[in-house]
Design a protein around this motif. Structure first.
Motif, short mmCIF file in Angstrom:
data_model
loop_
_atom_site.label_atom_id
_atom_site.label_comp_id
_atom_site.label_asym_id
_atom_site.label_seq_id
_atom_site.Cartn_x
_atom_site.Cartn_y
_atom_site.Cartn_z
N ARG A 145 0.83 -1.20 0.00
CA ARG A 145 0.00 0.00 0.00
C ARG A 145 0.86 1.25 0.00
NH1 ARG A 145 -4.35 1.58 4.73
NH2 ARG A 145 -5.31 3.38 3.69
N GLN A 146 1.94 1.26 0.79
CA GLN A 146 2.86 2.39 0.82
C GLN A 146 3.47 2.62 -0.56
OE1 GLN A 146 5.70 1.32 3.80
NE2 GLN A 146 4.34 1.77 5.52
N ALA A 147 3.89 1.53 -1.21
CA ALA A 147 4.51 1.66 -2.53
C ALA A 147 3.53 2.26 -3.54
CB ALA A 147 5.00 0.29 -3.01
N LEU A 148 2.31 1.76 -3.56
CA LEU A 148 1.33 2.25 -4.53
C LEU A 148 0.97 3.71 -4.29
CD1 LEU A 148 -1.06 -0.84 -4.72
CD2 LEU A 148 0.62 -0.10 -6.42
N VAL A 149 0.79 4.07 -3.02
CA VAL A 149 0.43 5.45 -2.70
C VAL A 149 1.56 6.41 -3.04
CG1 VAL A 149 -0.08 7.04 -0.80
CG2 VAL A 149 -1.25 4.84 -0.92
N THR A 150 2.80 6.03 -2.72
CA THR A 150 3.91 6.94 -2.98
C THR A 150 4.25 7.02 -4.47
OG1 THR A 150 5.45 5.14 -2.40
CG2 THR A 150 4.96 6.79 -0.70
N VAL A 151 3.98 5.96 -5.22
CA VAL A 151 4.12 6.07 -6.68
C VAL A 151 3.15 7.10 -7.22
CG1 VAL A 151 3.67 4.88 -8.85
CG2 VAL A 151 5.08 3.79 -7.13
N ALA A 152 1.91 7.06 -6.73
CA ALA A 152 0.92 8.05 -7.15
C ALA A 152 1.35 9.46 -6.76
CB ALA A 152 -0.44 7.72 -6.55
N ILE A 153 1.87 9.60 -5.55
CA ILE A 153 2.34 10.91 -5.08
C ILE A 153 3.48 11.41 -5.95
CG2 ILE A 153 3.52 12.10 -3.18
CD1 ILE A 153 1.90 10.35 -1.26
N SER A 154 4.41 10.52 -6.32
CA SER A 154 5.54 10.94 -7.15
C SER A 154 5.09 11.40 -8.52
CB SER A 154 6.55 9.78 -7.28
OG SER A 154 6.01 8.72 -8.04
N VAL A 155 4.07 10.76 -9.08
CA VAL A 155 3.54 11.18 -10.38
C VAL A 155 2.92 12.57 -10.28
CG1 VAL A 155 1.81 10.70 -12.15
CG2 VAL A 155 3.18 8.83 -11.21
N VAL A 156 2.15 12.79 -9.21
CA VAL A 156 1.53 14.11 -9.00
C VAL A 156 2.60 15.18 -8.81
CG1 VAL A 156 0.09 15.47 -7.45
CG2 VAL A 156 -0.59 13.14 -8.07
N LEU A 157 3.60 14.87 -7.98
CA LEU A 157 4.68 15.84 -7.74
C LEU A 157 5.45 16.15 -9.02
CD1 LEU A 157 6.09 14.62 -4.30
CD2 LEU A 157 4.79 16.71 -4.75
N ALA A 158 5.68 15.13 -9.84
CA ALA A 158 6.39 15.34 -11.11
C ALA A 158 5.61 16.29 -12.01
CB ALA A 158 6.63 14.01 -11.80
N ASP A 159 4.30 16.10 -12.08
CA ASP A 159 3.47 16.99 -12.91
C ASP A 159 3.44 18.41 -12.35
OD1 ASP A 159 2.91 15.02 -14.71
OD2 ASP A 159 0.97 14.47 -13.83
N LEU A 160 3.37 18.52 -11.03
CA LEU A 160 3.36 19.85 -10.42
C LEU A 160 4.68 20.58 -10.66
CD1 LEU A 160 1.60 19.13 -6.99
CD2 LEU A 160 0.68 20.41 -8.93
N MET A 161 5.80 19.86 -10.54
CA MET A 161 7.09 20.48 -10.78
C MET A 161 7.26 20.86 -12.26
SD MET A 161 9.76 18.49 -8.21
CE MET A 161 9.15 16.83 -8.44
N MET A 162 6.73 20.03 -13.13
CA MET A 162 6.75 20.37 -14.56
C MET A 162 5.93 21.63 -14.82
SD MET A 162 7.67 19.31 -17.73
CE MET A 162 7.80 17.53 -17.82
N TRP A 163 4.81 21.76 -14.12
CA TRP A 163 3.94 22.93 -14.29
C TRP A 163 4.64 24.20 -13.79
CZ3 TRP A 163 0.30 24.91 -10.16
CH2 TRP A 163 -0.47 25.96 -10.64
N VAL A 164 5.32 24.09 -12.67
CA VAL A 164 5.96 25.28 -12.08
C VAL A 164 7.25 25.65 -12.80
CG1 VAL A 164 7.01 26.21 -9.99
CG2 VAL A 164 4.91 24.85 -9.82
N TRP A 165 8.11 24.67 -13.05
CA TRP A 165 9.45 24.96 -13.58
C TRP A 165 9.61 24.62 -15.06
CZ3 TRP A 165 9.18 23.25 -8.38
CH2 TRP A 165 9.67 24.17 -7.44
N GLY A 166 8.60 23.97 -15.64
CA GLY A 166 8.69 23.64 -17.05
C GLY A 166 9.64 22.48 -17.32
#
Length: 313
Positions: free
Chosen positions: A120-141
């Motif tokens: 469960r930890q692995a699945l949740v943190t994979v999802a979090i990493s995908v969201v964070l990657a998209d957010l960082m792409m949005w902010v910093w391009g």
């Protein structure tokens, strides 16, 4: 057959590299020394990232697959602060603190509610990493950034055989040694370190003594995440900051911790050294198949020593 002591484990782990070194040095000493220096300094960066992962995954048994995102977030935050203030040092502090704060948020809001649930930890943190990657792409391009270190870190140092070698890479090596020594002292010579190790072995017994377990684990997570952010700024100054670096350093941290052994600072250092040297030797002598060397080391470790070179039983 009883497994040898720690010193003998390190000797056995280093034997293949010694054989490669002897062959390579005989053929082209200058190329060998340059590849070795590059491998050792790359290992220093891997150690800085993986040491935080070793704290979280190795000691606390929390499968945080968003660790690479903490590295990249620290790099971006450090770059932004350093660029706005003109101070590389403030960038380093900001990157480490930014990642540490996010680490505490993850511990309090995610891992606190799923202890021992690795899948469960692995699945949740994979999802979090995908969201964070998209957010960082949005902010910093998608641009590639690099944070410039202070002027005294620029230039090259005169070394035997290779003559000139980047000074910043040597500083990176010194930082890794300092962090490794600090972590060892923290875990083995301080009260909070003893509580961390005791809490991992028997959480209920430690809680029964009146220790606030959530505070201990939040501090541990902050240290591990802060090290990832610190490594992000240091690595972003040596190499570059761009999308995809989170995945690269998460994979490197996983391999280093698996090879070195869970929860061992010395094992993390040895694992980082093995992986860093194998990558650079591969690039220097077998660029087409160099990437295979890393995975061969991991496969061999899992086959002969599943708990890692310095791992416990």
């Amino acid at each position: 057959m009883k497994w040898p002591r720690h010193r003998d484990r390190a000797i056995l782990a280093a034997t293949p590299l010694v054989v490669v070194a002897a062959w390579a040095c005989h053929h082209d000493t200058r190329l060998f020394v340059a590849a070795t220096l590059n491998g050792v300094t790359l290992a220093a960066l891997y150690f800085l990232v993986a040491s935080g992962f070793a704290l979280i995954f190795g000691l606390m048994r929390n499968v945080n697959l968003a660790h690479g995102s903490l590295y990249l977030l620290g790099a971006y935050v450090g770059y932004t602060v350093g660029d706005q203030t003109g101070s590389w040092y403030l960038g380093v502090v900001a990157g480490a603190l930014g990642a540490a704060v996010l680490g505490v948020v993850l511990q309090v809001s995610v891992f606190r509610f799923m202890p021992g649930q690795e899948l469960r930890q692995a699945l949740v943190t994979v999802a979090i990493s995908v969201v964070l990657a998209d957010l960082m792409m949005w902010v910093w391009g998608a641009d590639i950034y690099q944070l410039d270190p202070p002027e005294w870190m620029y230039g090259s140092s005169v070394l035997p055989i290779v003559q000139h070698y980047p000074t910043y890479r040597l500083i990176l090596l010194v930082l890794a040694v300092a962090v490794g020594g600090g972590l060892w002292l923290l875990l083995n010579r301080t009260r909070i370190g003893m509580m961390i190790r005791a809490g991992v072995d028997d959480r209920m017994m430690l809680a029964a003594t009146g220790v606030n377990m959530q505070f201990v684990f939040a501090v541990t997570f902050a240290i591990g995440a802060g090290l990832a952010g610190f490594a992000g700024v240091i690595g972003g100054s040596a190499l570059s900051i761009s999308p995809g670096e989170d995945t690269r350093y998460l994979l490197a941290s996983l391999i280093v911790v698996v090879v070195g052994g869970l929860g061992s600072v010395a094992g993390t250092a040895v694992g980082a050294l093995l992986i860093g040297l194998s990558e650079q030797y591969g690039l220097a002598y077998a660029p087409t198949y160099g990437v295979l060397f890393t995975f061969l080391i991991m496969v061999a470790t899992l086959f002969y020593r599943p708990q890692g070179i310095f791992g416990g039983r």
